[in-house]
Structure formats: C-alpha cells, structure tokens
Design a protein around this motif. Structure first.
Motif, PDB file in Angstrom:
ATOM      1  N   UNK A 214       0.712  -1.421  -0.294  1.00 37.90           N
ATOM      2  CA  UNK A 214       0.520  -0.221  -0.037  1.00 37.90           C
ATOM      3  C   UNK A 214       0.676   1.835  -0.408  1.00 37.90           C
ATOM      4  N   UNK A 215       1.713   0.897   0.733  1.00 34.29           N
ATOM      5  CA  UNK A 215       2.560   2.283   0.836  1.00 34.29           C
ATOM      6  C   UNK A 215       3.161   2.927  -0.418  1.00 34.29           C
ATOM      7  N   UNK A 216       4.072   1.565  -0.913  1.00 31.17           N
ATOM      8  CA  UNK A 216       4.772   1.734  -2.406  1.00 31.17           C
ATOM      9  C   UNK A 216       3.716   2.257  -3.454  1.00 31.17           C
ATOM     10  N   UNK A 217       2.742   1.582  -3.745  1.00 31.35           N
ATOM     11  CA  UNK A 217       1.716   1.945  -4.585  1.00 31.35           C
ATOM     12  C   UNK A 217       1.756   1.101  -5.688  1.00 31.35           C
ATOM     13  N   UNK A 218       1.339   1.281  -7.305  1.00 37.09           N
ATOM     14  CA  UNK A 218       1.379   0.215  -7.732  1.00 37.09           C
ATOM     15  C   UNK A 218       2.619   0.160  -8.465  1.00 37.09           C
TER      16      UNK A 218
ATOM     17  N   UNK B 110       0.540  -2.646 -13.853  1.00 31.23           N
ATOM     18  CA  UNK B 110       1.605  -1.666 -12.857  1.00 31.23           C
ATOM     19  C   UNK B 110       0.678   0.461 -13.621  1.00 31.23           C
ATOM     20  N   UNK B 111      -0.094  -0.567 -14.814  1.00 31.80           N
ATOM     21  CA  UNK B 111      -0.378   0.482 -15.427  1.00 31.80           C
ATOM     22  C   UNK B 111      -1.141   0.892 -15.605  1.00 31.80           C
ATOM     23  N   UNK B 112      -2.487   0.254 -14.278  1.00 34.60           N
ATOM     24  CA  UNK B 112      -3.658   0.469 -14.271  1.00 34.60           C
ATOM     25  C   UNK B 112      -4.120   0.744 -12.486  1.00 34.60           C
ATOM     26  N   UNK B 113      -4.542   1.653 -11.806  1.00 30.95           N
ATOM     27  CA  UNK B 113      -3.737   2.096 -10.459  1.00 30.95           C
ATOM     28  C   UNK B 113      -5.625   1.517 -10.264  1.00 30.95           C
TER      29      UNK B 113
ATOM     30  N   UNK C  14      -7.208  -1.120 -10.530  1.00 25.14           N
ATOM     31  CA  UNK C  14      -6.705  -3.064 -10.578  1.00 25.14           C
ATOM     32  C   UNK C  14      -5.769  -2.955  -9.735  1.00 25.14           C
ATOM     33  N   UNK C  15      -5.319  -2.571  -9.263  1.00 25.94           N
ATOM     34  CA  UNK C  15      -3.911  -2.650  -7.891  1.00 25.94           C
ATOM     35  C   UNK C  15      -4.763  -2.631  -7.209  1.00 25.94           C
ATOM     36  N   UNK C  16      -5.596  -0.962  -6.595  1.00 24.49           N
ATOM     37  CA  UNK C  16      -6.164  -0.536  -5.213  1.00 24.49           C
ATOM     38  C   UNK C  16      -7.478  -1.565  -5.031  1.00 24.49           C
ATOM     39  N   UNK C  17      -8.171  -2.291  -5.846  1.00 22.47           N
ATOM     40  CA  UNK C  17      -9.014  -3.430  -5.870  1.00 22.47           C
ATOM     41  C   UNK C  17      -7.923  -4.950  -5.122  1.00 22.47           C
ATOM     42  N   UNK C  18      -7.108  -4.856  -5.799  1.00 24.32           N
ATOM     43  CA  UNK C  18      -6.290  -6.314  -5.469  1.00 24.32           C
ATOM     44  C   UNK C  18      -5.701  -6.246  -4.428  1.00 24.32           C
ATOM     45  N   UNK C  19      -5.282  -4.750  -3.800  1.00 22.72           N
ATOM     46  CA  UNK C  19      -5.094  -4.621  -2.396  1.00 22.72           C
ATOM     47  C   UNK C  19      -5.994  -5.056  -1.492  1.00 22.72           C
TER      48      UNK C  19
END
Length: 275
Positions: A146-150, A174-177, A179-184
C-alpha cells in the motif's frame, strides 16, 4: 498509513521485513492453530489461556451458532459477528482461507454461519485458548504494498499471500491504479477477515461509502443485513432508517472528547465534522 505518511511507513516496514526475524507461516491455517501460538507470523496478539484459570477467551462462545448445542463448541453460542453471504461469495473456490475463516452449522439460516478461525473446543464455557492477532507479518507485507503504490514490488507482496491461499499468482497490472487498489483491498479483506481490519482499510482507501452502498443496492449493506442480523440486537436498537442515515462521512470518525479540546493548552483541537 492512516496519516498518509507513506515514505515514513516504508522505512519502518522494510526494517521489520529485513531485520525482525518474523516471516510467513507455510499455511494460513497454521497462523491460527492453538498448538502454534505466537508463531513467526504473529508480531502482536491479545493472549488467552484455557484451563479454568480465568484467562480463557469467550469469543468462540460469542461467535458459535445459537442452538447448536455442543456440535461447534460446548455451551453453544450467540451467533455474534456472523459472516455475510456477500463475503462468503467473494472468496474464490480454491481459496483455502474461506474454510479457515468461516464455518457452517447447517446451510439454511444466516445464524448457522459463524466465524471459525478462533474456534477451539475447551471443556469449560468461555474458556478457549485462541489468541486474537493484532499485527501479523502478512499485514506488514500488504501495508508495504500500500505504501509503495502500484509497483512490481507491491504486486509481489500481494502475491506472497495470494499464492499461499490459492496456489496461483495474480497478473500484475502496473499501468492501472484502480486494478491495483482493488486487488490490494480484496486481498486484505480475505486475509484479515474477522481481525478488525476491514473498516479501517475502507477509511484509508476512501471507499467506505461506495462499498457500503454497493452491497446489493442501498445503503444496501444495512437493508440486506438488518432483517438477518441487526434486528436481533438488544435494546436500544437503531431502526433501519437510522442506520442508513449514519452511513455518511461524518459518522466514519468518532468525536474527539470535549474534555481534550477544552483542556489542551498547547494546540487548538478542532472537533471532527458532524459533532
């Protein structure tokens, strides 16, 4: 992270990962086994001790199904903290965390579904051995993501937990924030179910309101849950309309005690909105 100080969080989290000696258990079930307490994944826990010492946990009796006799735990239970069908359905079929976290005593009624991860069978009511985890190494990994980001590193942290639970890894995007936030957010939900993390995650990710209102159509979380669970709460019990009205950002934080505002001579403390 709650204060959005991500660079400071990264330093602390990496220090734990690199220097603390903590790590992941081989399986998710091992983390919660009463024969494996304070294992390498547990940084901090509320400890309990069974054996008639007055130090046992009452939570399994709180969580076990009502009218279940001794089938789940001696003395039956009160069906508190019952898992929602929406959570049950969100787990993938190959996710081993589902069976650890959620138990079924019969299949027809919501109060027959119960929190299973803290369930052991003592010989005395309200005297279970199960500790309550507060900070786990898995949380350290996902907080770092979470702290590092996508980033590729963040996806790697998520996949350490996802692969342990499902045997497969997620494909990084890594190109879609979004998608990353939902996965996390999903990974944290499945990993830390019934560990008192979810609400604070929703606040931090700023998705509390949308999540509550999307669970079936409402203020739908409350519309769905009220006749199943909240109607059974003892008085004073809020009405459905009152609970729905409270689903607004002003209620997501508690008020700051007026005493602290009145007596602090060093700083001026503004009250949280809505109070």
């Amino acid at each position: 992270l709650n204060l959005n100080k991500k660079s400071e969080a990264i330093l602390l989290l990496n220090d734990i990962i690199n220097n603390s000696g903590y790590g992941l258990e081989t399986t998710y079930a091992n983390v919660f086994s009463i024969t494996n307490e304070m294992n390498k994944e547990i940084l901090f826990a509320v400890r309990f001790k069974s054996g008639g010492l007055g130090l046992g946990s009452s939570l399994p009796n709180q969580f076990a199904p009502q009218n279940s006799g001794s089938a789940v735990i001696i003395g039956a239970g009160k069906s508190y903290n019952s898992p929602s069908q929406e959570l049950i359905d969100s787990y993938a079929v190959n996710d081993l965390r589902k069976a650890v976290n959620i138990g079924f005593y019969g299949l027809s009624k919501p109060d027959q579904i119960y929190v299973n991860k803290y369930m052991s069978k003592p010989t005395v009511v309200n005297d279970s051995e199960n500790d309550w985890p507060v900070i786990r190494y898995a949380d350290v990994l996902l907080m770092l993501a979470e702290a590092q980001g996508n980033t590729p590193s963040s996806w790697a942290q998520i996949n350490l937990l996802h692969k342990r639970a499902t045997g497969v890894t997620l494909t990084p995007d890594t190109g879609n924030i979004a998608v990353f936030e939902k996965a996390l957010a999903d990974e944290r939900r499945w990993e830390f179910a019934f560990e008192n993390q979810r609400f604070f995650d929703l606040l931090r990710f700023d998705i509390t309101l949308t999540t509550i209102k999307s669970e079936a159509t409402l203020d739908n979380h409350f519309a769905v849950m009220y006749p199943l669970y909240y109607i059974n709460y003892t008085e004073p019990r809020l009405s459905l309309a009152q609970m729905q009205a409270n689903a607004n950002p002003d209620k997501f934080l508690l008020p700051i005690p007026q005493y602290e505002i009145d007596t602090n001579s060093f700083i001026t403390i503004p009250q949280n909105p809505g109070y």
